[in-house]
Design a protein around this motif. Structure first.
Motif, short mmCIF file in Angstrom:
data_model
loop_
_atom_site.label_atom_id
_atom_site.label_comp_id
_atom_site.label_asym_id
_atom_site.label_seq_id
_atom_site.Cartn_x
_atom_site.Cartn_y
_atom_site.Cartn_z
N GLN A 34 -5.33 -8.57 7.81
CA GLN A 34 -4.01 -8.22 7.33
C GLN A 34 -3.18 -7.65 8.47
OE1 GLN A 34 -3.67 -6.78 3.12
NE2 GLN A 34 -5.67 -5.96 3.60
N TYR A 49 0.85 -1.19 0.00
CA TYR A 49 0.00 0.00 0.00
C TYR A 49 0.89 1.24 0.00
CZ TYR A 49 -3.74 -3.14 1.49
OH TYR A 49 -4.66 -4.15 1.57
N ARG A 96 -1.67 -11.46 -7.58
CA ARG A 96 -3.08 -11.88 -7.60
C ARG A 96 -4.02 -10.70 -7.83
NH1 ARG A 96 -4.14 -17.23 -6.15
NH2 ARG A 96 -2.14 -18.30 -6.29
N ASN A 97 -3.57 -9.52 -7.50
CA ASN A 97 -4.44 -8.36 -7.60
C ASN A 97 -3.58 -7.11 -7.76
OD1 ASN A 97 -6.90 -7.11 -7.68
ND2 ASN A 97 -7.42 -7.43 -5.55
N PRO A 145 -8.62 -10.03 0.01
CA PRO A 145 -8.77 -8.97 1.02
C PRO A 145 -9.72 -9.32 2.15
CG PRO A 145 -10.09 -8.46 -0.90
CD PRO A 145 -9.34 -9.73 -1.22
N HIS A 146 -10.31 -10.50 2.12
CA HIS A 146 -11.28 -10.86 3.16
C HIS A 146 -10.60 -11.35 4.43
CE1 HIS A 146 -14.64 -10.77 0.23
NE2 HIS A 146 -13.68 -11.06 -0.60
N ASN A 147 -9.30 -11.39 4.40
CA ASN A 147 -8.56 -11.91 5.54
C ASN A 147 -7.94 -10.79 6.34
OD1 ASN A 147 -8.65 -14.86 4.63
ND2 ASN A 147 -7.74 -13.84 2.87
#
Lengths: 114, 109
Positions: A103, A35, A55-56, A99-101
């Motif tokens: 971080q 980021y 992956r993204n 992103p559902h995990n």
């Protein structure tokens, strides 16, 4: 368990140069995301790597690139630095991709471009 | 594209007062996360909300996810000086995560 580490912590470069930042995730974490944080734009997603594959990807120019090694450590590279690249660069690791995990963020590398 | 708006940008409270930050998305989210970043520090995960209308509590912090899964709030009861920092929401839709601009909370002892 050691947290996410980033090196270097501070960096000063001049316009046109390139820079490589390093991130070591928490042991066992295979996903690393990068980021950019600036006062004006806030936290913006750069890219995510999992199992050495991107992956993204966020909305950043091709000057920003990254890679991940077999030990899950990741590097990001910024070429042809611009003044606007001055920012805090954060990496975050998680167990799996997506992103559902939860971080876990590292302390960041503060890059200043002169 | 997906946008996540967060208000207010700043909030200054007297210790003991309550604090609330709001997060609104232009699109329906699959889930939302909240993070706290202390001055000079890095974001630290607080919680993730997944279900419509979900409410979760962590001591003095209460997190809510709207029925339409387009908005969320974080409420702190009786703030303490240790609550100082910037609170970010992160809206997730499909594989896309967008952070709000954050609410910077300062607490006067």
């Amino acid at each position: 368990k050691a947290g996410v580490t980033q090196t270097p912590r501070y960096l000063i470069k001049t316009r046109g140069q390139q820079v490589t930042l390093s991130c070591s995730p928490i042991s066992g974490h295979r996903s690393v995301s990068w980021y950019q944080q600036t006062p004006g734009q806030g936290l913006q997603f750069l890219f995510e790597y999992f199992s050495e594959t991107q992956r993204n990807k966020g909305n950043f120019p091709g000057r920003f690139s990254g890679r991940q090694f077999s030990n899950s450590r990741s590097e990001m590279n910024v070429s042809t630095l611009e003044l606007g690249d001055s920012a805090l660069y954060l990496c975050a690791s998680s167990l799996v991709t997506g992103p559902h995990n939860e971080q876990f963020f590292g302390p960041g590398t503060r890059l200043t471009v002169l | 594209g997906q946008q996540v708006m967060q208000i207010p940008q700043y909030q200054h409270v007297q210790e003991g007062e309550d604090f609330t930050t709001y997060c609104n998305s232009s699109t329906t989210l699959s889930n939302i996360q909240w993070y706290k970043q202390r001055p000079g520090g890095h974001p630290v995960f607080l919680i993730q909300l997944v279900k419509s209308g979900e409410v979760k509590k962590q001591k003095r912090l209460t997190f809510q996810f709207g029925e339409a899964k387009k908005n969320s709030s974080l409420h702190i009861t009786a703030t303490q000086t240790t609550d100082v920092g910037t609170y970010f929401c992160a809206g997730i839709r499909n594989n896309d995560m967008r952070f709000g601009a954050g609410t910077r909370l300062t607490v006067k002892p």
